[in-house]
Enzyme design. Structure first.
Site, PDB file in Angstrom:
ATOM      1  N   ARG A   1       0.810  -1.238   0.000  1.00  0.00           N
ATOM      2  CA  ARG A   1       0.000   0.000   0.000  1.00  0.00           C
ATOM      3  C   ARG A   1       0.836   1.278   0.000  1.00  0.00           C
ATOM      4  NH1 ARG A   1      -3.517  -3.070   3.307  1.00  0.00           N
ATOM      5  NH2 ARG A   1      -5.326  -3.639   2.060  1.00  0.00           N
TER       6      ARG A   1
ATOM      7  N   LYS B   1       3.353  11.601 -11.440  1.00  0.00           N
ATOM      8  CA  LYS B   1       2.495  10.776 -12.303  1.00  0.00           C
ATOM      9  C   LYS B   1       3.210   9.452 -12.520  1.00  0.00           C
ATOM     10  CE  LYS B   1      -0.201  13.989 -15.085  1.00  0.00           C
ATOM     11  NZ  LYS B   1      -0.460  14.473 -16.460  1.00  0.00           N
TER      12      LYS B   1
ATOM     13  N   GLU C   1      10.363  17.356 -25.084  1.00  0.00           N
ATOM     14  CA  GLU C   1       9.651  17.765 -23.860  1.00  0.00           C
ATOM     15  C   GLU C   1      10.185  19.111 -23.356  1.00  0.00           C
ATOM     16  OE1 GLU C   1       6.967  16.361 -22.757  1.00  0.00           O
ATOM     17  OE2 GLU C   1       7.075  14.175 -22.840  1.00  0.00           O
TER      18      GLU C   1
ATOM     19  N   LYS D   1       8.230  23.014 -14.221  1.00  0.00           N
ATOM     20  CA  LYS D   1       7.446  21.819 -13.882  1.00  0.00           C
ATOM     21  C   LYS D   1       7.071  21.834 -12.399  1.00  0.00           C
ATOM     22  CE  LYS D   1       5.936  17.463 -14.475  1.00  0.00           C
ATOM     23  NZ  LYS D   1       5.983  16.247 -15.225  1.00  0.00           N
TER      24      LYS D   1
ATOM     25  N   GLU E   1      -4.038  17.792 -11.621  1.00  0.00           N
ATOM     26  CA  GLU E   1      -4.571  18.178 -12.922  1.00  0.00           C
ATOM     27  C   GLU E   1      -6.062  18.482 -12.847  1.00  0.00           C
ATOM     28  OE1 GLU E   1      -2.325  16.051 -15.905  1.00  0.00           O
ATOM     29  OE2 GLU E   1      -3.985  16.281 -17.314  1.00  0.00           O
TER      30      GLU E   1
ATOM     31  N   ARG F   1      -2.025  22.075 -14.993  1.00  0.00           N
ATOM     32  CA  ARG F   1      -1.101  20.964 -15.282  1.00  0.00           C
ATOM     33  C   ARG F   1      -1.382  20.357 -16.653  1.00  0.00           C
ATOM     34  NH1 ARG F   1       1.352  16.239 -11.343  1.00  0.00           N
ATOM     35  NH2 ARG F   1       2.650  15.345 -12.975  1.00  0.00           N
TER      36      ARG F   1
ATOM     37  N   ASN G   1       0.561  18.814 -21.321  1.00  0.00           N
ATOM     38  CA  ASN G   1       0.227  17.789 -22.321  1.00  0.00           C
ATOM     39  C   ASN G   1       0.187  18.343 -23.737  1.00  0.00           C
ATOM     40  OD1 ASN G   1      -0.013  15.597 -20.528  1.00  0.00           O
ATOM     41  ND2 ASN G   1      -1.981  16.375 -19.858  1.00  0.00           N
TER      42      ASN G   1
ATOM     43  N   HIS H   1       0.446  16.010 -26.746  1.00  0.00           N
ATOM     44  CA  HIS H   1       0.264  14.639 -26.289  1.00  0.00           C
ATOM     45  C   HIS H   1      -1.019  14.001 -26.815  1.00  0.00           C
ATOM     46  CE1 HIS H   1       3.614  15.646 -23.754  1.00  0.00           C
ATOM     47  NE2 HIS H   1       3.597  14.492 -23.121  1.00  0.00           N
TER      48      HIS H   1
ATOM     49  N   HIS I   1       0.087  10.645 -28.039  1.00  0.00           N
ATOM     50  CA  HIS I   1      -0.298   9.357 -27.437  1.00  0.00           C
ATOM     51  C   HIS I   1      -0.993   8.465 -28.456  1.00  0.00           C
ATOM     52  CE1 HIS I   1      -0.194  10.658 -22.905  1.00  0.00           C
ATOM     53  NE2 HIS I   1       0.988  10.303 -23.371  1.00  0.00           N
TER      54      HIS I   1
ATOM     55  N   HIS J   1       8.646   8.415 -27.089  1.00  0.00           N
ATOM     56  CA  HIS J   1       7.621   9.321 -26.568  1.00  0.00           C
ATOM     57  C   HIS J   1       7.829  10.761 -27.067  1.00  0.00           C
ATOM     58  CE1 HIS J   1       4.635  10.931 -23.840  1.00  0.00           C
ATOM     59  NE2 HIS J   1       5.525  11.791 -23.385  1.00  0.00           N
TER      60      HIS J   1
HETATM   61  P1  NAD Z   1      13.223   5.206 -21.458  1.00  0.00           P
HETATM   62  O1  NAD Z   1      13.087   5.163 -20.005  1.00  0.00           O
HETATM   63  O2  NAD Z   1      12.825   4.030 -22.256  1.00  0.00           O
HETATM   64  O3  NAD Z   1      14.737   5.603 -21.778  1.00  0.00           O
HETATM   65  C1  NAD Z   1      15.138   5.695 -23.111  1.00  0.00           C
HETATM   66  C2  NAD Z   1      16.302   4.756 -23.433  1.00  0.00           C
HETATM   67  O4  NAD Z   1      17.483   5.335 -22.945  1.00  0.00           O
HETATM   68  C3  NAD Z   1      16.202   3.370 -22.784  1.00  0.00           C
HETATM   69  O5  NAD Z   1      16.709   2.428 -23.696  1.00  0.00           O
HETATM   70  C4  NAD Z   1      17.122   3.484 -21.583  1.00  0.00           C
HETATM   71  O6  NAD Z   1      17.670   2.251 -21.216  1.00  0.00           O
HETATM   72  C5  NAD Z   1      18.175   4.411 -22.103  1.00  0.00           C
HETATM   73  N1  NAD Z   1      18.873   5.223 -21.123  1.00  0.00           N
HETATM   74  C6  NAD Z   1      18.325   6.013 -20.161  1.00  0.00           C
HETATM   75  N2  NAD Z   1      19.281   6.713 -19.547  1.00  0.00           N
HETATM   76  C7  NAD Z   1      20.456   6.359 -20.114  1.00  0.00           C
HETATM   77  C8  NAD Z   1      21.796   6.786 -19.948  1.00  0.00           C
HETATM   78  N3  NAD Z   1      22.120   7.768 -19.085  1.00  0.00           N
HETATM   79  N4  NAD Z   1      22.754   6.214 -20.700  1.00  0.00           N
HETATM   80  C9  NAD Z   1      22.431   5.252 -21.618  1.00  0.00           C
HETATM   81  N5  NAD Z   1      21.182   4.843 -21.854  1.00  0.00           N
HETATM   82  C10 NAD Z   1      20.198   5.404 -21.116  1.00  0.00           C
HETATM   83  O7  NAD Z   1      12.413   6.446 -22.100  1.00  0.00           O
HETATM   84  P2  NAD Z   1      12.328   7.981 -21.711  1.00  0.00           P
HETATM   85  O8  NAD Z   1      12.336   8.703 -22.990  1.00  0.00           O
HETATM   86  O9  NAD Z   1      13.304   8.345 -20.672  1.00  0.00           O
HETATM   87  O10 NAD Z   1      10.876   8.077 -21.059  1.00  0.00           O
HETATM   88  C11 NAD Z   1       9.726   7.810 -21.816  1.00  0.00           C
HETATM   89  C12 NAD Z   1       8.617   7.416 -20.885  1.00  0.00           C
HETATM   90  O11 NAD Z   1       8.348   8.488 -19.966  1.00  0.00           O
HETATM   91  C13 NAD Z   1       7.310   7.126 -21.593  1.00  0.00           C
HETATM   92  O12 NAD Z   1       6.760   5.944 -21.095  1.00  0.00           O
HETATM   93  C14 NAD Z   1       6.430   8.305 -21.225  1.00  0.00           C
HETATM   94  O13 NAD Z   1       5.063   7.987 -21.207  1.00  0.00           O
HETATM   95  C15 NAD Z   1       6.945   8.638 -19.855  1.00  0.00           C
HETATM   96  N6  NAD Z   1       6.675  10.008 -19.418  1.00  0.00           N
HETATM   97  C16 NAD Z   1       6.169  10.175 -18.172  1.00  0.00           C
HETATM   98  C17 NAD Z   1       5.916  11.455 -17.710  1.00  0.00           C
HETATM   99  C18 NAD Z   1       5.418  11.642 -16.307  1.00  0.00           C
HETATM  100  O14 NAD Z   1       5.084  12.769 -15.934  1.00  0.00           O
HETATM  101  N7  NAD Z   1       5.354  10.608 -15.495  1.00  0.00           N
HETATM  102  C19 NAD Z   1       6.181  12.568 -18.516  1.00  0.00           C
HETATM  103  C20 NAD Z   1       6.721  12.352 -19.787  1.00  0.00           C
HETATM  104  C21 NAD Z   1       6.955  11.066 -20.234  1.00  0.00           C
HETATM  105  N1  GLY Z   2       4.235  15.230 -18.206  1.00  0.00           N
HETATM  106  C1  GLY Z   2       2.927  15.715 -17.886  1.00  0.00           C
HETATM  107  C2  GLY Z   2       2.695  15.915 -16.431  1.00  0.00           C
HETATM  108  O1  GLY Z   2       3.528  15.619 -15.628  1.00  0.00           O
HETATM  109  O2  GLY Z   2       1.648  16.373 -16.070  1.00  0.00           O
END
Ligand code: NAD
Ligand code: GLY
Length: 364
Positions: free
Chosen positions: A122, A144, A186, A228, A238, A243, A247, A250, A254, A267
């Site tokens: 939990r 998020k 982003e 942010k 949101e 917030r 997006n 997006h 998406h 992404h």
């Molecule tokens: P990811 O986590 O898949 O990382 C991208 C690639 O880079 C992966 O292959 C990873 O292994 C590699 N990598 C990461 N750091 C590295 C480093 N320092 N050196 C070598 N390789 C490295 O993708 P991402 O682009 O970081 O994140 C995308 C995800 O984030 C999506 O799922 C998206 O929906 C999510 N997201 C979430 C929010 C939120 O607010 N929670 C906001 C934007 C995006």
């Molecule tokens: N990346 C969108 C949010 O955090 O709201």
């Protein structure tokens, strides 16, 4: 001293941003923020061999027992199956309610790890140590956390804030070029919605950013995180629309990720196409000056981000997926549209007649 704070009362937390912070500051940062019990160190198969040992040593320096959990790299790990696997590993390692989790990696590890920590027993505290540009400018802050449903991205998740975020831009040196570029989308998004001066700064420093100059990276990440953190503090869940501005791009983004699967778009790449689409819709329906829309497209293009929908996508299918977007109210598709560079709004009055032709005009 922490650089930034996300002001959320008893859910508030610090963000420490510094070049080489992972090597030099992680032990102290973690030791005062995590409970003394076992710590799961979640990472992916690319990041773990690069930074996992240093992070483990830092956590062990304060006497913690560390349980390493490594998932395959990539969006496919944001799945129910992988979540179950991670939770199984935490149980196997006999982590209990006194445990904590550190998410060391990109947005995938952060979203998955935060979600796992939020539901394990939990809820156990978690700390973000983002290593991709996307995670450093955006996803590690704000709470998020989610996994994907096969029918839509990020559909199953929670708002659950970390207890701290440690950002070390030096880790970006090993980030592959396309992943770095994806993160730039982003950062550009943040500037388009809320900071025209940052947008101009990015235009002026595009070369230094692309070559990963430390000063430029630290400046870019700091400004994105300041924005942010302020937006999250204002509208954590949101509810006010503030917030939702994050997006921008997006809605179509998406849909492209859902329709194409993780192999078609990263992404940030999908968000880049979505931003060009939103900019064009904004020119037609929200008074966004065409010259500013052209600047947005030119900057994304200059960074090597996609600005059109490639072959293989069906506009009608994308529209159907957009109807399931989380920002929507009932049947109305809501879009974040820029009014000018640095100012945007959430709009539910885009005529249906503009959407499908708009998508069609984005086809390469
Ligand atoms: P990811 O986590 O898949 O990382 C991208 C690639 O880079 C992966 O292959 C990873 O292994 C590699 N990598 C990461 N750091 C590295 C480093 N320092 N050196 C070598 N390789 C490295 O993708 P991402 O682009 O970081 O994140 C995308 C995800 O984030 C999506 O799922 C998206 O929906 C999510 N997201 C979430 C929010 C939120 O607010 N929670 C906001 C934007 C995006
Ligand atoms: N990346 C969108 C949010 O955090 O709201």
């Amino acid at each position: 001293m922490p650089d930034l704070n996300v002001h959320l009362g008893d859910r508030g937390y610090d963000i420490r941003l510094a070049w080489r912070a992972l090597d030099e500051e992680f032990a102290r940062f973690a030791s005062v923020r995590l409970p003394a019990g076992k710590t799961a160190l979640l990472s992916d198969a690319n990041v773990s061999p690069l930074y996992g040992d240093a992070a483990q040593a830092a956590l062990e320096a304060s006497g913690r027992e560390v349980h390493r959990v490594t998932v395959p790299a990539g969006e496919g790990s944001k799945s129910f199956e992988r979540l179950e696997g991670v939770l199984g590993e935490l149980l196997h390692g006999r982590l209990d309610r006194s445990a904590s989790l550190v998410a060391l990696g990109g947005g995938v590890v952060g979203d998955l790890g935060g979600f796992a920590a939020a539901v394990f027993m939990r809820g156990i505290p978690f700390l973000m140590a983002p290593t991709s540009l996307l995670a450093q400018v955006d996803s590690s802050v704000g709470g998020k956390v989610a996994v994907n449903h096969p029918r839509a991205k990020n559909l199953v998740g929670l708002f659950r804030q970390p207890v701290g975020v440690l950002v070390d831009p030096a880790t970006l040196v090993t980030l592959p070029g396309e992943e770095f570029t994806s993160g730039l989308a982003e950062a550009v998004k943040t500037a388009v919605i809320l900071d025209g001066a940052l947008f101009s700064w990015i235009e002026d420093h595009a070369g230094g950013i692309r070559s990963k100059t430390p000063d430029d990276l630290v400046h870019l990440i700091r400004r994105c995180l300041e924005i942010k953190a302020a937006v999250v503090a204002e509208d954590e869940r949101e509810r006010t629309g503030r917030r939702s501005l994050l997006n921008l791009g997006h809605t179509l983004g998406h849909a492209l990720e859902t329709a194409g699967g993780p192999s078609r778009f990263r992404h940030g790449e999908a968000v880049a196409v979505g931003m060009v689409f939103a900019s064009r819709l904004a020119v037609e329906t929200a008074g966004f000056p065409p010259a500013e829309a052209a600047r947005v497209e030119a900057l994304l293009d200059a960074f090597g981000l996609p600005v059109r929908i490639p072959e293989g996508f069906e506009p009608g299918t994308l529209l159907e997926i957009m109807r399931a977007d989380k920002k929507n109210l009932g049947e109305t598709i809501r879009f974040v549209l820029p009014r000018s560079i640095g100012e945007a709004e959430l709009r539910g009055d885009v005529p249906e007649s503009a959407i499908l032709p708009g998508i069609e005009k984005m086809m390469a």
